[in-house]
Motif scaffolding. Sequence first.
Motif, PDB file in Angstrom:
ATOM      1  N   HIS A  64      39.630  42.431  52.266  1.00  0.00           N
ATOM      2  CA  HIS A  64      38.646  43.207  51.152  1.00  0.00           C
ATOM      3  C   HIS A  64      37.824  42.467  50.422  1.00  0.00           C
ATOM      4  CE1 HIS A  64      39.395  45.919  47.244  1.00  0.00           C
ATOM      5  NE2 HIS A  64      38.684  46.993  47.961  1.00  0.00           N
ATOM      6  N   CYS A  65      36.536  43.473  50.145  1.00  0.00           N
ATOM      7  CA  CYS A  65      35.496  42.073  49.164  1.00  0.00           C
ATOM      8  C   CYS A  65      35.055  43.384  48.881  1.00  0.00           C
ATOM      9  CB  CYS A  65      34.185  41.901  50.272  1.00  0.00           C
ATOM     10  SG  CYS A  65      35.254  40.975  52.097  1.00  0.00           S
ATOM     11  N   ASP A  66      33.845  42.596  47.265  1.00  0.00           N
ATOM     12  CA  ASP A  66      33.652  43.330  46.756  1.00  0.00           C
ATOM     13  C   ASP A  66      31.833  43.926  46.938  1.00  0.00           C
ATOM     14  OD1 ASP A  66      31.765  41.165  46.284  1.00  0.00           O
ATOM     15  OD2 ASP A  66      33.205  40.868  44.294  1.00  0.00           O
ATOM     16  N   ALA A  67      31.637  44.420  45.854  1.00  0.00           N
ATOM     17  CA  ALA A  67      29.875  44.746  47.084  1.00  0.00           C
ATOM     18  C   ALA A  67      29.178  43.460  47.467  1.00  0.00           C
ATOM     19  CB  ALA A  67      29.053  45.892  45.778  1.00  0.00           C
ATOM     20  N   LYS A  68      29.689  42.319  47.056  1.00  0.00           N
ATOM     21  CA  LYS A  68      28.343  41.317  47.175  1.00  0.00           C
ATOM     22  C   LYS A  68      29.506  40.749  47.980  1.00  0.00           C
ATOM     23  CE  LYS A  68      26.923  40.836  42.418  1.00  0.00           C
ATOM     24  NZ  LYS A  68      26.559  39.445  41.638  1.00  0.00           N
ATOM     25  N   LEU A 198      44.882  34.292  49.051  1.00  0.00           N
ATOM     26  CA  LEU A 198      43.936  34.244  47.906  1.00  0.00           C
ATOM     27  C   LEU A 198      44.904  33.729  46.201  1.00  0.00           C
ATOM     28  CD1 LEU A 198      41.319  36.270  48.707  1.00  0.00           C
ATOM     29  CD2 LEU A 198      41.297  33.781  48.575  1.00  0.00           C
ATOM     30  N   GLU A 199      45.185  32.696  45.514  1.00  0.00           N
ATOM     31  CA  GLU A 199      45.740  33.123  44.067  1.00  0.00           C
ATOM     32  C   GLU A 199      44.811  33.391  43.455  1.00  0.00           C
ATOM     33  OE1 GLU A 199      48.501  29.321  43.855  1.00  0.00           O
ATOM     34  OE2 GLU A 199      48.108  28.349  46.248  1.00  0.00           O
ATOM     35  N   GLN A 200      45.269  33.750  42.015  1.00  0.00           N
ATOM     36  CA  GLN A 200      44.313  34.426  41.022  1.00  0.00           C
ATOM     37  C   GLN A 200      43.281  33.526  40.583  1.00  0.00           C
ATOM     38  OE1 GLN A 200      44.911  36.976  39.746  1.00  0.00           O
ATOM     39  NE2 GLN A 200      43.147  36.812  38.687  1.00  0.00           N
ATOM     40  N   GLY A 201      43.814  32.634  40.529  1.00  0.00           N
ATOM     41  CA  GLY A 201      42.069  31.999  40.237  1.00  0.00           C
ATOM     42  C   GLY A 201      40.545  31.830  41.221  1.00  0.00           C
ATOM     43  N   LEU A 202      41.014  32.141  42.817  1.00  0.00           N
ATOM     44  CA  LEU A 202      40.521  32.223  43.870  1.00  0.00           C
ATOM     45  C   LEU A 202      39.881  33.682  44.531  1.00  0.00           C
ATOM     46  CD1 LEU A 202      41.777  29.018  45.547  1.00  0.00           C
ATOM     47  CD2 LEU A 202      39.763  29.094  44.335  1.00  0.00           C
ATOM     48  N   ILE A 203      40.962  34.373  43.285  1.00  0.00           N
ATOM     49  CA  ILE A 203      39.696  35.773  43.632  1.00  0.00           C
ATOM     50  C   ILE A 203      38.653  36.043  42.724  1.00  0.00           C
ATOM     51  CG2 ILE A 203      40.320  38.465  43.537  1.00  0.00           C
ATOM     52  CD1 ILE A 203      43.607  37.615  42.967  1.00  0.00           C
ATOM     53  N   GLY A 204      37.847  36.494  43.954  1.00  0.00           N
ATOM     54  CA  GLY A 204      36.563  36.589  43.795  1.00  0.00           C
ATOM     55  C   GLY A 204      35.614  35.921  44.096  1.00  0.00           C
ATOM     56  N   GLU A 205      35.804  34.433  45.124  1.00  0.00           N
ATOM     57  CA  GLU A 205      34.968  33.476  44.911  1.00  0.00           C
ATOM     58  C   GLU A 205      34.482  33.215  46.745  1.00  0.00           C
ATOM     59  OE1 GLU A 205      34.354  31.249  42.462  1.00  0.00           O
ATOM     60  OE2 GLU A 205      35.115  32.203  40.833  1.00  0.00           O
ATOM     61  N   PHE A 206      35.085  33.751  47.107  1.00  0.00           N
ATOM     62  CA  PHE A 206      34.624  33.600  48.824  1.00  0.00           C
ATOM     63  C   PHE A 206      33.943  34.861  49.477  1.00  0.00           C
ATOM     64  CE2 PHE A 206      38.253  30.240  47.844  1.00  0.00           C
ATOM     65  CZ  PHE A 206      37.385  29.128  47.185  1.00  0.00           C
ATOM     66  N   VAL A 207      33.494  34.196  50.861  1.00  0.00           N
ATOM     67  CA  VAL A 207      33.321  34.976  51.576  1.00  0.00           C
ATOM     68  C   VAL A 207      34.395  35.061  52.283  1.00  0.00           C
ATOM     69  CG1 VAL A 207      30.721  35.958  50.985  1.00  0.00           C
ATOM     70  CG2 VAL A 207      31.123  34.072  52.389  1.00  0.00           C
ATOM     71  N   PRO A 208      34.494  36.173  53.498  1.00  0.00           N
ATOM     72  CA  PRO A 208      35.664  35.735  54.617  1.00  0.00           C
ATOM     73  C   PRO A 208      35.038  34.773  55.675  1.00  0.00           C
ATOM     74  CG  PRO A 208      35.072  38.451  54.397  1.00  0.00           C
ATOM     75  CD  PRO A 208      33.548  37.489  53.188  1.00  0.00           C
ATOM     76  N   GLN A 209      34.216  34.470  55.720  1.00  0.00           N
ATOM     77  CA  GLN A 209      33.810  33.846  56.737  1.00  0.00           C
ATOM     78  C   GLN A 209      34.063  32.122  56.174  1.00  0.00           C
ATOM     79  OE1 GLN A 209      31.740  36.178  56.036  1.00  0.00           O
ATOM     80  NE2 GLN A 209      29.768  36.616  57.420  1.00  0.00           N
ATOM     81  N   MET A 210      34.704  31.459  54.605  1.00  0.00           N
ATOM     82  CA  MET A 210      34.124  30.503  54.177  1.00  0.00           C
ATOM     83  C   MET A 210      36.096  29.965  54.499  1.00  0.00           C
ATOM     84  SD  MET A 210      32.417  30.234  50.349  1.00  0.00           S
ATOM     85  CE  MET A 210      30.773  30.575  50.219  1.00  0.00           C
ATOM     86  N   THR A 222      31.569  45.210  64.648  1.00  0.00           N
ATOM     87  CA  THR A 222      31.322  46.352  65.499  1.00  0.00           C
ATOM     88  C   THR A 222      31.816  47.794  64.620  1.00  0.00           C
ATOM     89  OG1 THR A 222      33.574  46.473  67.081  1.00  0.00           O
ATOM     90  CG2 THR A 222      31.448  45.380  67.473  1.00  0.00           C
ATOM     91  N   LYS A 223      32.655  48.078  63.827  1.00  0.00           N
ATOM     92  CA  LYS A 223      32.990  49.317  63.258  1.00  0.00           C
ATOM     93  C   LYS A 223      32.035  49.365  62.116  1.00  0.00           C
ATOM     94  CE  LYS A 223      35.288  48.846  59.155  1.00  0.00           C
ATOM     95  NZ  LYS A 223      36.748  48.383  58.271  1.00  0.00           N
ATOM     96  N   GLY A 224      31.914  50.963  61.162  1.00  0.00           N
ATOM     97  CA  GLY A 224      31.115  51.431  60.473  1.00  0.00           C
ATOM     98  C   GLY A 224      30.708  50.904  59.048  1.00  0.00           C
ATOM     99  N   CYS A 225      29.887  51.402  58.152  1.00  0.00           N
ATOM    100  CA  CYS A 225      30.524  50.484  57.121  1.00  0.00           C
ATOM    101  C   CYS A 225      31.151  50.002  55.901  1.00  0.00           C
ATOM    102  CB  CYS A 225      28.867  51.234  55.913  1.00  0.00           C
ATOM    103  SG  CYS A 225      27.407  51.293  56.756  1.00  0.00           S
ATOM    104  N   TYR A 226      31.858  49.359  55.207  1.00  0.00           N
ATOM    105  CA  TYR A 226      32.382  48.699  54.344  1.00  0.00           C
ATOM    106  C   TYR A 226      31.882  48.278  53.344  1.00  0.00           C
ATOM    107  CZ  TYR A 226      32.838  44.944  56.764  1.00  0.00           C
ATOM    108  OH  TYR A 226      32.586  42.970  57.449  1.00  0.00           O
ATOM    109  N   ILE A 227      31.979  47.755  52.085  1.00  0.00           N
ATOM    110  CA  ILE A 227      32.305  47.412  50.435  1.00  0.00           C
ATOM    111  C   ILE A 227      32.252  45.789  51.395  1.00  0.00           C
ATOM    112  CG2 ILE A 227      32.581  46.786  48.574  1.00  0.00           C
ATOM    113  CD1 ILE A 227      33.946  49.451  48.450  1.00  0.00           C
ATOM    114  N   GLY A 228      30.655  45.580  50.814  1.00  0.00           N
ATOM    115  CA  GLY A 228      30.196  44.451  51.266  1.00  0.00           C
ATOM    116  C   GLY A 228      30.441  43.524  52.536  1.00  0.00           C
TER     117      GLY A 228
END
Length: 322
Positions: A64-68, A198-210, A222-228
């Motif tokens: 689950h990602c943010d808009a970035k 993800l532990e607390q300090g790293l939430i919001g730090e990585f894109v999934p591929q990292m 191949t799915k439709g749009c999602y956040i991020g």
Amino acid sequence: MHTSWLTAEQYAALSTQVQGAFISPLPAFESLLISGPDNRKYLQGQTTCDLDQLNDDNFLHGAHCDAKGKMWSQFYLVSHAQQLISIAFRDELNASGAQWKKFGVFSKVSFEAGQQHFAVFGLGGENVATLVSQLGFKLPQRGELARHNGALLLALAIDHFMLLMPVAEAQQLMQQKLPFAAPNVWLARHIQHGFSYLEQGLIGEFVPQMLNLQALNAISFTKGCYIGQETVARLKYRGGNKRAAYILTADTDEVPKAGTDIEIQLGENWRRSGQVVNAANIHNQLWLIAVLPNDITPADSLRLSSDSAPALRIVPLPYSLN
């Protein structure tokens, strides 16, 4: 530790001295129950995994990602009694749960913390299939889900499982003569399989591929749009991601916190190169999963940024990043 199904005495009695198959209570992992007629449609627009692929015999690994495109969480998702259940480390589940609830008011979907309903265990070790059978399950293959008396067994790898069990049954299970092990035993195996959380300090730090989620079938392209999605897709099709998760080990009694720096030697100097994501130490053998530049090699000299600065060795990933 705060849980309704595992006592402090039971937790204190758990050992790292195990041989062969084992079962570990995982009180730091929790569940979120997602109900309502729009639950699948809603999560389809929120997560990297394809909800259309979820059925009664499998589970999904997703993020689950943010808009970035930076991750709030990664999780395992199952379907159970017309509900969806997300299973994840407590910190990241709380982060995603807060975001899902905030925007879920516009959909027919509801959320309920699952800790009063379900307990989470980890299974692994040599001949774990015998333990799986002893618990009443048919052995699932990787990516498959087995069910027994309201409990769900997720096969994360051939010999690495996560068990979601109703609290009352979990309390009874803890009374049995089984090869119980400390959570760190399972977490070390989790790292050795190239998985992370993800532990607390790293939430919001990585894109999934990292964290190698593209290699773990946790991203649908191949799915439709999602956040991020824009960021995640761009990294696949246009490149640009210069970091990945690697397994490291060291001979030390240290257990570094998430976010601890890892340094690389350049000539006579050391420079910050990456950071610890998860760590487990079993009998002075430290296991790490860490985000590092994706051109790192076993020939590079790495160390943990700490007082003793133990040397780190790269262990090959059990899957391909290509």
